[in-house]
Design an enzyme around this catalytic site. Structure first.
Site, PDB file in Angstrom:
ATOM      1  N   SER A   1       0.871  -1.154   0.043  1.00 15.22           N
ATOM      2  CA  SER A   1      -0.123  -0.103   0.007  1.00 15.22           C
ATOM      3  C   SER A   1       0.777   1.091  -0.024  1.00 15.22           C
ATOM      4  CB  SER A   1      -0.968   0.002   1.445  1.00 15.22           C
ATOM      5  OG  SER A   1      -1.582   1.276   1.499  1.00 15.22           O
TER       6      SER A   1
ATOM      7  N   HIS B   1      -0.872   3.796   1.361  1.00 16.34           N
ATOM      8  CA  HIS B   1      -1.523   4.684   2.249  1.00 16.34           C
ATOM      9  C   HIS B   1      -2.638   5.840   1.497  1.00 16.34           C
ATOM     10  CE1 HIS B   1      -1.677   5.447   6.976  1.00 16.34           C
ATOM     11  NE2 HIS B   1      -2.811   6.151   6.275  1.00 16.34           N
TER      12      HIS B   1
ATOM     13  N   ARG C   1      -0.023   8.942   0.119  1.00 18.14           N
ATOM     14  CA  ARG C   1       0.899   9.357   0.907  1.00 18.14           C
ATOM     15  C   ARG C   1       2.312  10.115   0.348  1.00 18.14           C
ATOM     16  NH1 ARG C   1      -0.625  10.964   5.718  1.00 18.14           N
ATOM     17  NH2 ARG C   1       1.369  11.841   6.093  1.00 18.14           N
TER      18      ARG C   1
ATOM     19  N   ASP D   1      -4.075  -2.744  -0.958  1.00 12.08           N
ATOM     20  CA  ASP D   1      -5.134  -1.903  -1.121  1.00 12.08           C
ATOM     21  C   ASP D   1      -4.863  -1.028  -1.983  1.00 12.08           C
ATOM     22  OD1 ASP D   1      -3.517   0.027   0.067  1.00 12.08           O
ATOM     23  OD2 ASP D   1      -4.575   0.140   1.874  1.00 12.08           O
TER      24      ASP D   1
ATOM     25  N   ARG E   1     -12.192   3.078   0.036  1.00 12.59           N
ATOM     26  CA  ARG E   1     -13.006   4.176  -0.799  1.00 12.59           C
ATOM     27  C   ARG E   1     -13.906   3.509  -1.525  1.00 12.59           C
ATOM     28  NH1 ARG E   1      -9.437   6.635  -4.702  1.00 12.59           N
ATOM     29  NH2 ARG E   1      -7.735   5.381  -3.906  1.00 12.59           N
TER      30      ARG E   1
END
Length: 340
Positions: free
Chosen positions: A234, A236, A239, A267, A291
């Site tokens: 991921s 995040h 980020r 993810d 999401r």
């Protein structure tokens, strides 16, 4: 303002990024204002979510329908069986943002997961809030921020263990704020996670320990060395500026961890069961959906969240049937073709 303060209440940006948005640069969406229930990406090249969606949409699928049978989505995670590999992601703070204070979206999400027999993840919440959420749900994984105070991390690990968590982990990637210094979330300073720290946290609990936010073979191998039982591939929700799509590095990580016994989750802009299929075909053992269910969680609660997850399961099953994948142990990455 840190990225956490702007959008970590969710898992990131909007699920769609059409051409008009990019052209007109209509890129801001106040959170959690009436039109800002779902934040949008910046549309700029440094926004990793832009590249993530682009990569997903260029993965095409060949058909393998002769001898195909209706698939079984049953998934084993840390030795426990769940109805499918879709896991409601480690969202945070949702109970604080709605005008209707009688609603508890974090609990509604947990109930939806319980009723569908899915493994639910919970992000940054106080111990008190965490206990209230898990009291309403079923099996849960708790993800903890990399707090500068290691005792706070140890305390939250122990609290999760005492409250029946299936596993516990840490956001290894939530380090920097946009000022280039360690981030601060809800007034709480964060810090870096070093190998000695990760080993200590993993060894402190009988629960499987997860490193969330792995986006390289290097970190995957360090997580293995530290004693982690799983990783989440991921970035995040973008980020890191210019972050590579998680699915692009997933096969290399999968290969590097062969024989480790570690579970690999992923993810990142997985908005449908079709997206989830691509992640599973590339080597994920299960996927986190954030999401993809956020509008339903926030606007209409448990039933809408259940309906969305059920629809995603149907899409996943549809794609498995079209490609001759009979169960969770049968995925084959050669069914995917990257559109040049």
């Amino acid at each position: 303002m840190s990225k956490e303060n702007k959008s970590d209440v969710v898992t990131g940006a909007s699920e769609t990024l059409d051409a008009s948005m990019l052209e007109n640069k209509k890129t801001t969406s106040p959170w959690p204002g009436p039109q800002g229930m779902i934040p949008v990406t910046s549309g700029n090249a440094d926004d990793a979510n832009v590249h993530n969606r682009h990569y997903l949409d260029r993965l095409l699928v060949e058909m393998r329908v002769i001898d195909a049978v209706e698939p079984d989505l049953t998934t084993t995670i840390f030795g426990k069986k769940y109805a499918s590999p879709l896991m409601p992601a480690a969202l945070s703070h949702l109970n604080k943002i709605l005008d209707d204070k009688n609603r508890k979206p974090m609990q509604e999400k947990a109930i939806a997961a319980r009723e569908l027999n899915l493994l639910n993840w919970i992000g940054m919440e106080t111990n008190e809030e965490y206990s209230e959420i898990v009291a309403e749900g079923g099996d849960t994984i708790r993800i903890i921020k990399p707090f500068a105070d290691p005792q706070k991390i140890m305390g939250e690990i122990k609290f999760a263990e005492d409250h029946g968590a299936v596993a516990v982990g840490i956001d290894i990637d939530h380090i920097a704020g946009e000022n280039g210094k360690y981030d601060v979330v809800d007034g709480i300073p964060l810090g870096s996670i070093r190998m000695d720290d990760l080993k200590k946290y993993a060894a402190s609990t009988e629960l499987p320990f997860i490193a969330k936010g792995v986006l390289s073979v290097a970190d995957a191998l360090k997580a293995r060395q530290a004693g982690c039982k799983a990783i989440v591939v991921s970035h995040h929700h973008g980020r890191v500026p210019f972050g590579i799509p998680p699915l692009s590095i997933l096969p290399e990580i999968k290969k590097a961890l062969i024989g480790s016994g570690m579970q690999i989750f992923v993810d990142g802009s997985l908005m449908s069961g079709y997206d989830a299929y691509k992640a599973l075909a590339l080597g994920a053992d299960a996927v986190l959906i954030g999401r993809g269910i956020l509008p339903e969680v926030l606007k209409n609660g448990t039933e809408a969240t259940k309906n969305k997850l059920q629809k995603m399961n149907e899409q996943l099953s549809e794609m498995m049937l079209y490609t001759g994948i009979k169960d969770m142990n049968s995925f084959d990455p050669t069914v995917l073709h990257f559109e040049k």
